[in-house]
Design an enzyme around this catalytic site. Structure first.
Site, PDB file in Angstrom:
ATOM      1  CG  ASP A   1      -4.233 -16.710  -3.929  1.00  0.00           C
ATOM      2  OD1 ASP A   1      -4.913 -15.644  -3.859  1.00  0.00           O
ATOM      3  OD2 ASP A   1      -4.409 -17.667  -3.150  1.00  0.00           O
TER       4      ASP A   1
ATOM      5  CD1 TRP B   1     -11.344  -6.695  -1.625  1.00  0.00           C
ATOM      6  CD2 TRP B   1      -9.733  -6.277  -0.135  1.00  0.00           C
ATOM      7  NE1 TRP B   1     -11.249  -5.336  -1.489  1.00  0.00           N
ATOM      8  CE2 TRP B   1     -10.268  -5.035  -0.577  1.00  0.00           C
ATOM      9  CE3 TRP B   1      -8.701  -6.254   0.808  1.00  0.00           C
ATOM     10  CZ2 TRP B   1      -9.805  -3.809  -0.113  1.00  0.00           C
ATOM     11  CZ3 TRP B   1      -8.242  -5.030   1.272  1.00  0.00           C
ATOM     12  CH2 TRP B   1      -8.794  -3.822   0.819  1.00  0.00           C
ATOM     13  CB  THR B   2      -8.562 -13.366  -0.200  1.00  0.00           C
ATOM     14  OG1 THR B   2      -7.401 -12.971   0.563  1.00  0.00           O
ATOM     15  CG2 THR B   2      -8.608 -12.605  -1.512  1.00  0.00           C
TER      16      THR B   2
ATOM     17  CG  HIS C   1      -7.863  -4.732  -3.279  1.00  0.00           C
ATOM     18  ND1 HIS C   1      -8.823  -4.051  -3.997  1.00  0.00           N
ATOM     19  CD2 HIS C   1      -7.132  -3.776  -2.646  1.00  0.00           C
ATOM     20  CE1 HIS C   1      -8.679  -2.754  -3.797  1.00  0.00           C
ATOM     21  NE2 HIS C   1      -7.662  -2.561  -2.984  1.00  0.00           N
TER      22      HIS C   1
ATOM     23  CG  HIS D   1      -1.619   4.882  -1.093  1.00  0.00           C
ATOM     24  ND1 HIS D   1      -2.595   5.417  -0.281  1.00  0.00           N
ATOM     25  CD2 HIS D   1      -2.173   3.764  -1.643  1.00  0.00           C
ATOM     26  CE1 HIS D   1      -3.680   4.657  -0.336  1.00  0.00           C
ATOM     27  NE2 HIS D   1      -3.439   3.643  -1.148  1.00  0.00           N
TER      28      HIS D   1
ATOM     29  CG  ASP E   1     -13.035  -4.487  -4.712  1.00  0.00           C
ATOM     30  OD1 ASP E   1     -11.987  -4.138  -5.265  1.00  0.00           O
ATOM     31  OD2 ASP E   1     -13.162  -4.568  -3.475  1.00  0.00           O
TER      32      ASP E   1
ATOM     33  NE  ARG F   1      -3.722   2.156   2.584  1.00  0.00           N
ATOM     34  CZ  ARG F   1      -3.655   2.883   3.689  1.00  0.00           C
ATOM     35  NH1 ARG F   1      -2.855   2.513   4.691  1.00  0.00           N
ATOM     36  NH2 ARG F   1      -4.373   3.974   3.813  1.00  0.00           N
TER      37      ARG F   1
END
Length: 255
Positions: free
Chosen positions: A192, A184-185, A168, A46, A214, A42
């Site tokens: 992956d 998110w996962t 993400h 940024h 998303d 991140r």
């Protein structure tokens, strides 16, 4: 003279590679002790994502370490990442902050099982007066037109937008930083293609995060095709992500 120049260039490249490997070693040690890999991704994003291709301002130049840019709303929490990297900067004073921030991201992605991303030194640290204005980074509450505006300003294509969104797969959002909460996962420390498979899942896990930016990609025919292709083919995602991340990491730095 030609031979001398060639020898000098070779020596310089060798020194650069030794520095990269030394910093990589320290980054890996840090990640083994503190799994802050998503935060470093991140930070690099940024810093680089402020680039404007039209006027050549912003980019991967470490201006994020100064106010007012450091205090922009989108950068909430990134002071933690910068502080974690200070000991490495002190140990390797010859590397610029701009190079360090980007290398930390590249190593983080590979450490989490993601693709190898080519990397070279040479980014210059900009002074405080080169901070960019607020509003150049993506707003997670927006849709595809906004994504195309923001990434288009950097010179990114639809394919690069979707591929980069796949990052993400790492990390989680924090309410005090972005206004959103959650991962998110299922495995937010593994890089992956599960961001895409979860985005397309018919029986979606309600505990997983899906930002407006998303789900907006599923409403755009061209972007949805890319989401589907990456969900089906992780190798293809890794190939495209590596190239898109390389481009992002060098914005404004080698012109």
């Amino acid at each position: 003279m030609g031979a001398a120049l060639c020898k000098k260039d070779t020596s310089s490249n060798t020194a650069d590679q030794k520095l990269i490997e030394a910093v990589k070693k320290d980054l890996i040690s840090m990640y083994q002790e503190t799994p802050c890999m998503p935060l470093m991704v991140r930070l690099a994003w940024h810093d680089a994502g402020t680039y404007c291709a039209a006027d050549k301002t912003g980019g991967a130049n470490a201006s994020i370490r100064f106010d007012p840019e450091k205090g922009h709303g989108a950068n909430a929490g990134l002071q933690i990442a910068m502080e974690k990297l200070e000991p490495l900067k002190a140990s390797h004073s010859e590397i610029s902050y701009a190079d360090l921030y980007q290398l930390a991201s590249v190593v983080a992605i590979e450490f989490c099982g993601g693709p190898q991303i080519p990397f070279r030194l040479g980014r210059t640290d900009m002074p405080q007066e080169k901070c960019t204005p607020d509003g150049r980074l993506p707003d997670a509450n927006q849709g595809c037109p906004h994504l195309r505006d923001i990434f288009g300003r950097m010179g990114m294509t639809d394919k690069e937008i979707v591929a980069l969104s796949g990052a993400h797969t790492l990390g989680r959002a924090h309410k005090d930083r972005s206004g959103f909460e959650g991962a998110w996962t299922q495995e937010p420390l593994v890089f992956d293609n599960s961001y895409f498979t979860e985005l397309l899942a018919k029986d979606q896990d309600s505990s997983l995060l899906k930002l407006p930016t998303d789900t907006a990609m599923l409403e755009d025919p061209e972007m949805k095709k890319l989401v589907e292709s990456y969900a089906e083919d992780q190798k293809k995602f890794f190939e495209d992500y590596s190239q898109a991340h390389l481009k992002l990491s060098e914005l404004g730095a080698f012109e």
